[in-house]
Design a protein around this motif. Sequence first.
Motif, PDB file in Angstrom:
ATOM      1  N   ASN A 123       0.872  -1.175   0.000  1.00  0.00           N
ATOM      2  CA  ASN A 123       0.000   0.000   0.000  1.00  0.00           C
ATOM      3  C   ASN A 123       0.905   1.220   0.000  1.00  0.00           C
ATOM      4  N   THR A 124       0.347   2.385  -0.246  1.00  0.00           N
ATOM      5  CA  THR A 124       1.160   3.584  -0.181  1.00  0.00           C
ATOM      6  C   THR A 124       1.423   3.940   1.275  1.00  0.00           C
ATOM      7  N   ASN A 140      -7.021   8.718   2.853  1.00  0.00           N
ATOM      8  CA  ASN A 140      -6.592   7.653   1.943  1.00  0.00           C
ATOM      9  C   ASN A 140      -6.826   8.103   0.506  1.00  0.00           C
ATOM     10  N   ASN A 144      -1.395   6.149   2.670  1.00  0.00           N
ATOM     11  CA  ASN A 144      -2.617   5.416   3.032  1.00  0.00           C
ATOM     12  C   ASN A 144      -2.452   4.688   4.360  1.00  0.00           C
ATOM     13  N   LEU A 145      -1.287   4.115   4.581  1.00  0.00           N
ATOM     14  CA  LEU A 145      -1.061   3.406   5.833  1.00  0.00           C
ATOM     15  C   LEU A 145      -1.064   4.366   7.020  1.00  0.00           C
ATOM     16  N   TYR A 157      -3.819  -7.808   6.428  1.00  0.00           N
ATOM     17  CA  TYR A 157      -4.446  -6.785   7.258  1.00  0.00           C
ATOM     18  C   TYR A 157      -4.356  -7.146   8.728  1.00  0.00           C
ATOM     19  N   ASN A 178      -3.034  -4.190   3.094  1.00  0.00           N
ATOM     20  CA  ASN A 178      -1.941  -4.307   2.136  1.00  0.00           C
ATOM     21  C   ASN A 178      -2.338  -5.384   1.137  1.00  0.00           C
ATOM     22  N   GLY A 210      -4.744   2.709   6.631  1.00  0.00           N
ATOM     23  CA  GLY A 210      -4.852   1.723   5.552  1.00  0.00           C
ATOM     24  C   GLY A 210      -6.259   1.244   5.301  1.00  0.00           C
ATOM     25  N   CYS A 212      -6.980   0.347  -0.247  1.00  0.00           N
ATOM     26  CA  CYS A 212      -5.769  -0.182  -0.858  1.00  0.00           C
ATOM     27  C   CYS A 212      -6.085  -0.567  -2.302  1.00  0.00           C
ATOM     28  N   GLU A 213      -5.424   0.065  -3.242  1.00  0.00           N
ATOM     29  CA  GLU A 213      -5.664  -0.215  -4.660  1.00  0.00           C
ATOM     30  C   GLU A 213      -4.544  -1.075  -5.221  1.00  0.00           C
ATOM     31  N   THR A 214      -4.918  -2.171  -5.873  1.00  0.00           N
ATOM     32  CA  THR A 214      -3.946  -3.059  -6.487  1.00  0.00           C
ATOM     33  C   THR A 214      -4.565  -3.756  -7.687  1.00  0.00           C
ATOM     34  N   THR A 265      -6.895   6.834  -3.669  1.00  0.00           N
ATOM     35  CA  THR A 265      -6.824   5.851  -4.748  1.00  0.00           C
ATOM     36  C   THR A 265      -6.600   6.625  -6.050  1.00  0.00           C
TER      37      THR A 265
END
Length: 340
Positions: A40-41, A302, A44-45, A99, A91, A49, A52-54, A304
């Motif tokens: 995660n960035t 956060n 964001n954390l 998490y 994450n 967090g 979480c974008e992935t 995205t």
Amino acid sequence: MKIVRRIIIAIVALGIIAGAVYYKYINTITYFNDAGTNGNTIGNLYGNGLFCETDGVVYFANPTDYNRIYKMNPDESDIEIVANDSVYFLNADSHYVYYSRQQNRDNSQFGFLNVNVNSLCRLNKRNKKVMILDEADCNACALAGNNIIYLRFDDELLTTNLNTVKIDGTEGQQLSKLAIDPRCVVGEKLYFSGVENDHNLHSMNIYSKDIAYASAFNLWMPIIEKSNLYFIDLDSKHRICKAALGSTDKTVLTSYPAQSYNIDGLYLYYQSMKGNPDGLYRVDMASGAEELIAEGQFNNINITSKYVYFADYFSGEIYHCPVRGNAVSKFDPPILPLDD
């Protein structure tokens, strides 16, 4: 004909057995990451967090459903519930979501027994199976390659310390007896503000545990993006500053002191402290232009690819705004049933 039928039955039986063996196998193996993978960035954390974008998917803690883990497209379409766990410090890599599990409030998958409700977990994206990586009470965590770095509460000593565990649940060990913040991970190196003798920037090799001095700035909440260091500068009345990593020169980016912040490359978002008025501000890091996005007291910022999310400090309600716009509205996703 009987012989042919027996052969066919034998082939089908072997196929079923082979399928069962393969299914068991793919549910026990762990898919490891390339070196330097992060989950995660950093910003964001710092915002717990919650998003979480992935791989084009946003995993998030649904604020309308006890922060249970859901997923959606970056434009907030196709919302689905993923698991019954209440989560934070999300994450993710290509195969798993990691998490810290929050205290669930009702009949979660562990029910009234209250077992492992605050543990460190890994969820398989494909089959949604949850694996407990550490049964202890865990807090902030970050993915660093094939390891999770996290804060762990020791029930016997009543202390919080920094730990690491591999993503397959093996090789768990303590990195430090101190409660070092694990969220500023770049590749497989941890950066943190000193917690004992100073608030300067330090780095840690998570394999050798060696700690090195990284910067003399008196700082908090460091974010490292490429060769740039962002931080809340304790010597500039808690304003956010930027410096080249390793440099002694800094640039003040915000008009007001900051309580929390996040960056997305082009913009910096921060919650002002003693602002005029207080609220969530956005700073164009190229021009320095600063604008008020929402008046009030917010945290858990956060970001995205499409939206910036932030929580009302008092009610916990989540609001969102397009990262390139200023239309603020409440983020109110539906509550969905979890398929058995």
